[in-house]
Every structure is written in C-alpha cells, then in structure tokens.
Enzyme design. Structure first.
Site, PDB file in Angstrom:
ATOM      1  N   HIS A 153      -2.461   7.311  -4.742  1.00 14.19           N
ATOM      2  CA  HIS A 153      -2.612   6.241  -3.657  1.00 14.19           C
ATOM      3  C   HIS A 153      -2.376   4.654  -4.716  1.00 14.19           C
ATOM      4  CE1 HIS A 153      -5.619   3.014  -2.477  1.00 14.19           C
ATOM      5  NE2 HIS A 153      -4.812   3.051  -1.589  1.00 14.19           N
TER       6      HIS A 153
ATOM      7  N   ASN B 203      -2.637   0.250  -4.165  1.00 10.52           N
ATOM      8  CA  ASN B 203      -2.610  -0.977  -3.111  1.00 10.52           C
ATOM      9  C   ASN B 203      -2.691  -2.185  -4.081  1.00 10.52           C
ATOM     10  OD1 ASN B 203      -4.988  -2.923  -1.869  1.00 10.52           O
ATOM     11  ND2 ASN B 203      -3.157  -2.190  -0.373  1.00 10.52           N
TER      12      ASN B 203
ATOM     13  N   HIS C 157     -20.632  11.673   1.972  1.00 13.86           N
ATOM     14  CA  HIS C 157     -21.024  12.741   2.864  1.00 13.86           C
ATOM     15  C   HIS C 157     -20.697  14.144   2.323  1.00 13.86           C
ATOM     16  CE1 HIS C 157     -16.879  12.489   3.886  1.00 13.86           C
ATOM     17  NE2 HIS C 157     -16.782  13.367   4.662  1.00 13.86           N
TER      18      HIS C 157
ATOM     19  N   ARG D 193      -3.109  -6.343  -3.245  1.00 17.78           N
ATOM     20  CA  ARG D 193      -3.186  -7.279  -2.097  1.00 17.78           C
ATOM     21  C   ARG D 193      -3.720  -8.780  -2.471  1.00 17.78           C
ATOM     22  NH1 ARG D 193      -7.020  -3.369  -2.158  1.00 17.78           N
ATOM     23  NH2 ARG D 193      -9.049  -4.178  -2.425  1.00 17.78           N
TER      24      ARG D 193
ATOM     25  N   HIS E 109       2.272  12.374  -1.092  1.00 15.73           N
ATOM     26  CA  HIS E 109       1.615  13.653  -0.806  1.00 15.73           C
ATOM     27  C   HIS E 109       2.853  14.432  -1.241  1.00 15.73           C
ATOM     28  CE1 HIS E 109      -2.070  12.530   1.094  1.00 15.73           C
ATOM     29  NE2 HIS E 109      -1.274  11.734   1.824  1.00 15.73           N
TER      30      HIS E 109
ATOM     31  N   HIS F 110      -4.885   7.503 -16.826  1.00 15.19           N
ATOM     32  CA  HIS F 110      -5.862   6.582 -17.339  1.00 15.19           C
ATOM     33  C   HIS F 110      -5.609   5.575 -18.532  1.00 15.19           C
ATOM     34  CE1 HIS F 110      -9.338   7.196 -14.629  1.00 15.19           C
ATOM     35  NE2 HIS F 110      -8.841   8.411 -14.234  1.00 15.19           N
TER      36      HIS F 110
ATOM     37  N   SER G 103       0.818  -1.093  -0.068  1.00 18.74           N
ATOM     38  CA  SER G 103      -0.041  -0.031   0.089  1.00 18.74           C
ATOM     39  C   SER G 103       1.144   1.308   0.130  1.00 18.74           C
ATOM     40  CB  SER G 103      -0.982   0.055   1.213  1.00 18.74           C
ATOM     41  OG  SER G 103      -1.861   1.012   1.196  1.00 18.74           O
TER      42      SER G 103
END
Length: 300
Positions: A102, A104, A172, A106, A92, A142, A88
């Site tokens: 970012h 990851n 939210h 797994r 920044h 992309h 992971s």
C-alpha cells in the site's frame, strides 16, 4: 503547489501502472474518469485477474469544495473550503509468498471564505503486508525507504517508521497490519523546512516506490504454493479489510466527503476468509509472522 503536485501524481500514476503491467505480463489497468458533484474528481485505474496480481488499484484524485461538518469537527475548524489531491495504491498479488503493498502521497489545503489559504500540508507513506515473512524482503523495503528519507533529513526514517508502526496497528487484534515502512502526516512548511522542501521529500518517496516493491515481487512470484498457503493468505487478508474499514483515516475521509465509493473500496482484496478463532500451527511460518506482527521490528 497544488497544481505542481497534481501534475506530479499524474505522471507517477502513469509510471507505476506501466511498470506493474510489465511485471504482470497479462492484465491491463482499466481506467475510470470520475467527477465529484461538489467539486473535483479523479482517475481510477484497476487491474484484476493477472498472472501476478489478483487485484490492484492505482488511483489519483483532486477534490475541493466546502469542508463537510464531520471533517470540520475532525480538524477542529469552522466553515472552510478545502482542496485535497493524492495518489493511493494497493496491490494484492495472487501468490501468497508475494506481499501486499500500500502507498499514498497526498497534499491538502484549507481556505477561509475569502479564498485565502489558511493551512496546507503533505502526508503519505508506503508499507508492506507479507503473508509469509522473508527477512531480506523486509530489509530491502525498509532500506529503500531509509535511503529516500536520508537525502532530506536523517531523522525522517526513524520518526516515520515509528509513526507507521503506530498507525497501521489493528488495536482490536493487538497486532500490526504488516511490517510497516513510512507514514507521515500534517507535514507543514516552517522556517527550517519549507513546503517546497516537503514537496521534494514526498516526491522522493513516491519515486522510490517501484524500487522498494518490484524486486520483491520478482523474487517471489514464481514460488509454488498450495491450498493451505492460499487459505492463510485469505485469512490474513481479512485482517487487512478490518483495518481499512475500522481504523483507516483515508477511508473515513473519502466516505465523509462523498468520495467515489468504488475508488475508496478498491483497496479491498477480492477473496477473503474469516475463520472462527483461527490459530496457526506452533512453530510454523504462519506463527512466526504473527509473532513479528505483535512486536514491530527494526529491519535495518
């Protein structure tokens, strides 16, 4: 498979950290080797206060043992054992014109009490979070993702791009965390696509990461910026923190399996602002970013 994939992510960690140190030209990754009392451990590498990268973490882990009750409920299983390994990373940058990234990759196995493997799958992805939007950067990221996918199945890119847009959605706030990329999970071997083929796909994506991100960094890292640009970056970083602490399943899994807290929270940026009811200036580059984040685009 678990040994094979863990060997892969060890080498990938070496490749990525070496390249990022070269790009930064100043900072070096600090390494921590840690152990998990219930079983397993990891190798955390964190870079701070560089010429280019303000903070970055590239972590690998391999943990195992009884699956905690909270995760039993999540997966809908009884008392089983598990093994999970992965890499992971979150980077920044200092310059607001360079995007955060970012990624990851797994692998997960589940066992009955006799030690028989009852389930296994791959997951992962990579996604970009710009503070100032350059369409050519988004398209490059992309296109690199699509090229990796197309070598294995032409349906993978549109499917996993759509899943990425859905997953990295700050419900939210009713906006995306960034401009997406790829997200895939519970990729299980079948007669038509074996677990070995999933391994080949996931490692293809992992190997594409530096090609997807580094050219963008090189293009933008020397752009001059001012305090207003930096303030905007820190405000947007606040949304990044909100997603990771409220919605991210990887953070949840780490916290509920007694993961190493420093490694789990290394994804959080060092300088962040929350300004009450902040609104960007109409017609500004900042407002354009918000408009795009509320309506995910097809970048290719």
């Amino acid at each position: 498979m678990k040994d094979k994939f863990y060997a892969y992510i060890q080498q990938l960690q070496d490749n990525i950290t070496a390249k990022l140190e070269e790009v930064d030209g100043k900072a070096k990754f600090r390494q921590d080797i840690w152990e998990r009392p219930e079983g397993g451990g990891g190798r955390t590498r964190v870079l701070e206060n560089g010429n280019v990268f303000e903070k970055g973490g590239v972590n690998i882990s391999a943990v195992h043992g009884p699956l905690p009750k909270a995760m039993q409920a999540y997966f809908g299983v009884g008392e089983v054992d598990f093994y999970a390994c992965g890499l992971s990373l979150v980077i920044h940058p200092e310059n607001p014109f360079v995007p955060t990234v970012h990624a990851n990759w797994r692998y997960f196995e589940m066992y009955d009490k006799q030690g028989n493997t009852v389930d296994s799958w791959f997951g992962g992805g990579q996604d970009l979070t710009p503070y100032y939007l350059f369409d050519e950067d988004a398209a490059h990221f992309h296109k690199t993702c699509k090229a990796a996918c197309d070598k294995h199945n032409p349906d993978f890119y549109p499917d996993f791009k759509k899943q990425c847009d859905a997953y990295f959605w700050n419900t939210h706030r009713n906006e995306a965390r960034g401009i997406g990329g790829l997200f895939f999970d519970r990729c299980k071997g079948t007669e038509s696509f074996s677990i070995e083929q999933w391994y080949n796909f996931v490692t293809e994506v992992g190997n594409s990461f530096l090609e997807a991100y580094v050219p963008i960094v090189e293009r933008r890292k020397d752009i001059r910026y001012n305090d207003a640009n930096r303030n905007w970056q820190e405000i947007r970083r606040g949304r990044y923190v909100e997603f990771n602490l409220v919605h991210d399943k990887g953070t949840l899994f780490g916290l509920k399996t007694n993961g190493r807290i420093e490694s789990i929270l290394m994804s959080l940026p060092p300088h962040v602002q929350w300004i009450y009811d902040h609104q960007p200036e109409p017609g500004s580059d900042e407002e354009r970013l918000i408009t795009v984040l509320k309506n995910p685009k097809d970048w290719i």
